[in-house]
Design an enzyme around this catalytic site. Structure first.
Site, PDB file in Angstrom:
ATOM      1  N   GLU A  35      18.603  -1.955  19.439  1.00  0.00           N
ATOM      2  CA  GLU A  35      17.584  -2.988  18.596  1.00  0.00           C
ATOM      3  C   GLU A  35      16.508  -3.813  19.268  1.00  0.00           C
ATOM      4  O   GLU A  35      16.405  -5.144  19.156  1.00  0.00           O
ATOM      5  CB  GLU A  35      18.596  -3.887  17.955  1.00  0.00           C
ATOM      6  CG  GLU A  35      19.840  -3.191  17.188  1.00  0.00           C
ATOM      7  CD  GLU A  35      20.816  -4.356  16.681  1.00  0.00           C
ATOM      8  OE1 GLU A  35      20.983  -5.310  17.162  1.00  0.00           O
ATOM      9  OE2 GLU A  35      21.891  -3.618  15.988  1.00  0.00           O
ATOM     10  N   GLU A  77      24.658   2.397  12.946  1.00  0.00           N
ATOM     11  CA  GLU A  77      25.440   1.138  12.703  1.00  0.00           C
ATOM     12  C   GLU A  77      25.483   1.100  11.155  1.00  0.00           C
ATOM     13  O   GLU A  77      24.800   0.504  10.553  1.00  0.00           O
ATOM     14  CB  GLU A  77      25.237  -0.089  13.256  1.00  0.00           C
ATOM     15  CG  GLU A  77      25.143  -0.005  14.629  1.00  0.00           C
ATOM     16  CD  GLU A  77      24.679  -1.201  15.437  1.00  0.00           C
ATOM     17  OE1 GLU A  77      24.769  -2.447  14.738  1.00  0.00           O
ATOM     18  OE2 GLU A  77      24.356  -1.271  16.706  1.00  0.00           O
TER      19      GLU A  77
HETATM   20 ZN   LIG Z   1      23.802  -4.096  16.007  1.00  0.00          ZN
END
Ligand SMILES: [Zn+2]
Ligand SMILES: [Zn+2]
Ligand SMILES: [Zn+2]
Lengths: 635, 635, 635
Positions: free
Chosen positions: B144, B315
């Site tokens: 991320e 995710e």
């Molecule tokens: Zn995450």
């Protein structure tokens, strides 16, 4: 017990010639108490070591000789400017890393050793000099700990003290890493000296880190106060007190109170409604000149607990204040109402802040009993009315309330660290539960979380107690009371970790919180039969008896015998549906008081307070607006 | 292609004894993939140089032997605490000049050379050790990038690197001064070393300064990632990926993707609706438990482009998350719906985050497939349903969509630097255009701005492309597609300057933007015939054919042949009026789907998704709430 | 007096070849004035001491020879980048302690001695070189003092200068302690060197501290400007001016004006309505393309006073600006209306900002008379219309207005330090009073608080004058005018202390403010007979004649003879009830103009301005939207 009145006075603000005249007028107004000294350091020690206590000697003598009892405050809340030269590191540091400097008040960090030593020195000077002065009838340590957000300090002194505190608590860094779950995101430390304060992180810090910092910060307040109290006790037999500010909840008042004899607090109903009650705009409008009908009562009950029964209002709002977003004048009659409400909840004394409005500096727009030009301000007449009413009133007869609520400062900290939903706070949950009980006409005792003996209470409530030690779980579930626990009770172990078995894991109650959600304020979940869930909900599973159920079929309450677990934050209608059967099962009566009308019982009297701007009728009685009504209870 | 499922697992969080049991349950749940390692640095190197890879060896072996394929993440998103002692300057600095320190994650500055070297070292250790491990089937670099606002850093390292970057770009300071227009307000520099970062100025900095800083910052992410990817490639043949976070748009994902094989992203529909979609309050309420019906789809299409066709959801939200302002539970069926929607858009894999809810640290309130006590959480049943449905599904048949939209990270930066009207953003303009197309039942491909070959697309849209290189202008206007360009397209040259001839200066289209205005949200400008201009408008002049016209007579669209220039930000009704004839001119059908119903076509199947809480009927079909419906397309 | 037009031009932004053509087009457009130079330092002195004035010589010559008169601005608002190397301490520091650095404009602290010396040097270079240049017809010092919040600086230079200023004012620290009431909260100083700046305190600082800091900061602007003006006067006979920005009120413009010949200001009606007027959302919507109907007029009247009769609009908005939250285009006709309104209020010149829209840097979205590609922008036609109308207009005949209002920058500071209620400001009170008078069709003169001769004024108003020196009290109460004083007038002595006898203590008027309250905006207090109190109220007592009364019986106005004290902030209906009888008692006529219609009288003409988007009828006349109507007054 004799009910008494008093005021807060600053002789250093006025010419010496005025003191005797002021004292005479105080006595004439029926005042017993006069608090002085708590902001006077720069006049007592204008430069380091140059002590000038003569004027204070004289002020105490003038006031005492006039017949007043002096409450003497230690002046540590406002160290003089020269202190900053001696201890440039004395300031607290804000969450962004900026020092909070000189120029107003409370400009010190509780962890700063230099300032602690200076505080001990000045307190000892006070205690030695006035410890056996017969006019000094009580002591106050400092003033309003934590006001203006001063409990938490991100200073280097705080950092070093926090590391020391952690080292003592955990002994080894491995123990700390394990307790906090620092394996998560590779947050493991190799040494206590690597630990920082939980500010200025990229995203939120570990909640265990934040909670421990809040516990440490609370402990710093406690030990700072204990230092002062111990010095005073060495020299004086007069009772000690601290004066707490409303809705300052970031340190453990019970623990501070353990070192003192009396708890006092500041009741500013109009200022609070504007800046901290958290009421809806509609309520803020409706009660703009009266204050919230339950907010003062809650604090009265809380400080009765903090003071172990002995408590005062040290600063009672007498007119417009200067510090709220809006500062209206009270409705005529409210100063009297507020005074009597404190007495109804068991106050020993109500002191008005302040004697005369100061024409200068920060609080120049804060009303007093006198105007700046020495004429009577409107509050004076109401104070004198209370004086006359006290004289005619029967003696005070305090009584244990039938209902108890557990208030836990540590839970407030845990919720602050992890609200889970925007705007959710422990205090609000507690306050809304308290309001629901008050609307039913119930008198309430507040208990500290260390309580294990609940005897005498018909109903006990424990909302939002994030962590419940085993002993409390045992005591509560074995009490003879009807008990309501939750929501969010026993949800974490002592280290802010979700325990297994999952919460609440209460003995004798087969209920498990399967899952938790927080919801938007505009998406309440209706309950079957009325009332709604707002803000926070737990999905309950288990074998206990299902009580109320949400419209989607998920249980909201589950019970076994006398114990009910409540798995949601409810609106007032929902709260009433939970509490009414509980109250009735305990053999009590649940009234339904009209908007703005409240009551409070002592052992012998029932007091009615109408906070509304209109007259209301209830149960055959008429209540004028802003009125106090007293009835003798049947024996 | 075989559709697959997976999960994110943190063996370091759990006792070793549990791993095999977990692996067995994963396989039983039909999972193929397990991502591990990406936050584990402190367990792999607890102190500098003390390497402890044995547990990771074992974890990979246990998981692999159970039949799972491992995605191995490099742990650079969470450097351990000791790193800060070695590299005290490693932290990013926020826009106010405060370092963003240790205690959570992503606490590093992309420009810090010391941390880059440490990153290279740990990645090489990973790559060497597991490069030919047969269980390691894919790699993930870091995690991320840019999350928590970490792309832009105002550190000294960034400053030095920015100056170097500028020197390479402009060669001479005169060239920079000219390009930026620094004669304005006497902002001219004498030397690259005088250039600062564009924060802490008295009023806004030069937009050219800000835009260059954003481009530089994006390049720093790209080069940091390339460094990792190149090391991994030296030792491994397994595909590489990065896992992007939703609506993090401040670096160029296409350029990061150029160095990788697969793009993965994090799909948190409920968290996003609360914290980043930008939907109206009404939509936030209506979709609180489902997520926005177009937000995930847009990201699916975007990451398909970033991954050059190969993309996953790494995710997938399985229940309430912990990080949004409000964290409700999904409606039953939504976990399945979200999974299938990803597959409909071409995902190779959908992985649920996380396997088991952690009882400790920051994400303790983030649901998993399992509860903290190891029992199944509600999402598990839906995951298993998807597993069963995949098994019965036909093979995946990806297809080029009929409609393309160009997405440009540089335009997002330019709009951020100069929105011209409060709240205007490129992403929102793009998203609203995308929504209008989706409501018409169209499947969309997203193209990067370097695209020059538009063959196969019947319609191409280019809203908000602040800068359009000549090559793109040529390619777009010469494509066989029906093309809609604007608003605010080609409005600046490559250096954030208004070009002459005035924009858009498109070949073959006689349209000039005479003047630009932004308008209050409460003063929309109606169009003749319906729909309205909101937020932003251009006054178009020129000889091209006038299409839609505002009520004041100013043209909103002007066209020549297949090319339409759109000179305003329109509401959905207005967008529909622009797009319907365009879609139909291209030989496509513009449906009008009911609220909450969406579709997506592959080569052989049509998927219907009902995001609504109520059943809807459309075109003779019935769609249950939170449902997925699949139909074979006619061949 | 001849009315004239002009523009702001930046020769340094354009190729030399373009200058003559631009000059020719300016003359053709009827412009008389061209302001240049005020942001050009980096082109005049690219490195320290390397002077390059030749291009400016040439620009002045080209413009002058074409027939234009040059206003030459000193370039001190934008020091070049190298200045920061010579004087690293030159920057202002914001209230949080962060330096406000290079990269935009106004990046200097008024207290920095190094930058003052550099300013003197460059101004002397200008004045010497162009002091007798016949084309230079006027001078401008710096530009827009105080814009972007640059009056207050918390720098070390400001701290040292503040201490010096205090030492000069108070002579002894005891005098300061007494004046400020520093005994309160132990804030007493032992030495001037202990005094800090009033930022970063724990809670609010002493209001006397803050007010003195604001007065000091204002004085720093005044002395900085005086330094420039004195240098220019040494070398030039041309008039001097400063160009003020709208609603920048944190220094005393009257005192700056004392050192100059002409006051000019920047009139951006649409930008102001969005970012600083403080109008309701409804008004912001209704006037989004016209501006507030009274805001420009107020500034015209204010700067007529600041310029002692000589004033211009130096920057007139000609189209959308770039800097407001929303930047719409003006309604056709508004550029003409704004220009004529300035002339109606007595402007000598109206200059459009800017000649040609710049394609680069911060203001690239700010419209000009020309587009960036040199074509005419829409404003050009309106400017030419004004040119033609001026030519046909009768000569200007200024007249003293019948009504005067006292405007006091020190009162604005005192209210800012102590608003008492959220959102209350002196400017807003003044503006709302001004609006009420304008709706009655009255022309207004604004007077400075040093005024002692009110002859010729039929009505004088003094709202909100927190401090009124005795001389002003005497002069006002003895004037022949009908006078309205209050609310919050004479409420503090010169040191921000409540005086005894209590306020307002006006000679010949037996009125005392017993108590003050501020109220929520949603709890207005109705007056008997109409109108309401909002925001702020005083409880008036005394023997004067009671006028208007609130619904709770408290007097709102009390009078003796020609003097009325107004004890509340009233809504417009209430204001009209107070002012109508006052106006009529003074022998004037109170009209009731329709929404959006305003008028202004000179000695010979009445100008009507319709700010509305619709035509309105009034008193037999018809007014088109966005129109100017002129009538000769009966002689
Ligand atoms: Zn995450
Ligand atoms: Zn207080
Ligand atoms: Zn300007």
């Amino acid at each position: 017990m004799k009910r008494t009145l008093g005021t807060c006075y600053y002789p250093e603000h006025w010419p010496t010639e005025l003191w005797a005249k002021d004292a005479e007028r105080m006595v004439d107004a029926g005042l017993t108490w006069v608090r002085i000294g708590e902001f006077a350091w720069s006049r007592l020690e204008p430069t380091p070591g140059d002590l000038r206590f003569d004027w204070l000697d004289q002020a105490i003598e003038v006031l005492g000789k006039a017949g007043l009892k002096v409450v003497l405050g230690t002046p540590t809340a406002t160290p003089p400017r020269w202190m900053a030269d001696k201890h440039p590191d004395m300031f607290a540091v804000d969450v962004n890393g900026n020092p909070r400097g000189f120029g107003s008040r409370r400009h010190y960090c509780f962890s700063n050793a230099g300032y602690r030593a200076e505080s001990a020195r000045i307190v000892e000077l006070f205690a030695k000099r006035y410890g056996d002065n017969s006019y000094v009838a009580a002591w106050q340590t400092d003033n309003e700990y934590g006001c203006h957000g001063t409990t938490l300090s991100y200073s280097d002194a705080a950092l070093q003290a926090f590391r020391k505190w952690l080292r003592e608590k955990y002994q080894t860094i491995d123990a700390l890493n394990l307790a906090w779950g620092n394996v998560f995101w590779s947050m493991e430390y190799n040494d206590f000296d690597q630990i920082g304060l939980p500010n200025l992180t990229v995203t939120e810090p570990n909640p265990a880190h934040s909670l421990n910092f809040r516990r440490f910060s609370s402990d710093q307040v406690v030990s700072y106060n204990r230092m002062q109290a111990e010095i005073i006790r060495k020299y004086s037999k007069a009772p000690t007190s601290h004066n707490y500010m409303g809705r300052i909840t970031d340190f453990d008042h019970f623990k501070v109170g353990d070192d003192l004899d009396i708890a006092t607090w500041d009741s500013y109903p109009l200022g609070f409604l504007e800046d901290r009650v958290g009421a809806s705009v509609e309520k803020q409008r409706a009660y703009a000149r009266q204050g919230h009908p339950d907010f003062q009562a809650l604090h009265h009950d809380l400080y009765r607990a903090v003071g172990k029964g002995r408590w005062w209002v040290m600063e009672q709002q007498p007119g417009p204040v200067n510090w709220a977003p809006y500062n209206p004048a009270p409705l005529p009659g409210m100063v009297r109402l507020w005074s009597w409400e404190a007495f109804a909840h068991g106050a020993e004394a109500v002191c008005y802040f302040r004697w005369r409005q100061a024409p200068m500096a920060q609080e120049q727009m804060h009303a007093g009993l006198l105007r700046p030009d020495r004429a009577d301000a409107p509050a004076m007449a109401e104070a004198k009315q209370v004086r006359d009413e006290i004289a005619k009133a029967p003696d005070v007869a305090p009584a244990q309330a039938p209902v108890a609520m557990i208030f836990d400062y540590d839970a407030e900290a845990a919720w602050a660290v992890q609200p889970h939903g925007a705007g959710l706070s422990y205090f609000c949950l507690f306050f809304e539960t308290y309001q629901a009980l008050r609307k039913m006409g119930l008198s309430i005792d507040i208990l500290r979380p260390e309580t294990r003996d609940f005897s005498g209470y018909k109903v006990v409530l424990a909302p939002g107690l994030m962590h419940m030690p085993e002993g409390l779980k045992q005591a509560l579930t074995q009490a003879n009371s009807v008990t309501v626990i939750g929501p969010r009770a026993a949800a974490r172990d002592g280290e802010m970790t979700i325990p297994t078995p999952l919460p609440p894991a209460l003995p004798g109650l087969d209920v498990t919180v399967d899952r938790v959600e927080s919801i938007r304020p505009d998406t309440p979940i209706a309950m079957q039969g009325g009332g709604a869930i707002t803000g926070y909900r737990e999905m309950l599973v288990g074998g206990a008896e299902v009580g109320l159920v949400a419209e989607d079929g998920v249980p909201v309450t589950m019970s076994s015998g006398n114990i009910t677990y409540l798995g949601a934050w409810l609106d007032q209608a929902g709260m009433s549906r939970v509490l009414t059967p509980v109250i009735e099962a305990a053999g009590l009566t649940a009234l339904s008081l009209p908007e703005g009308l409240r009551l409070r019982d002592t052992a012998t009297e029932r007091f009615w307070f109408n906070y509304g701007t209109e007259a209301v009728a209830y149960d055959g009685r008429q209540f004028a607006p802003a009125s106090v009504t007293r009835e003798l209870l049947p024996e």
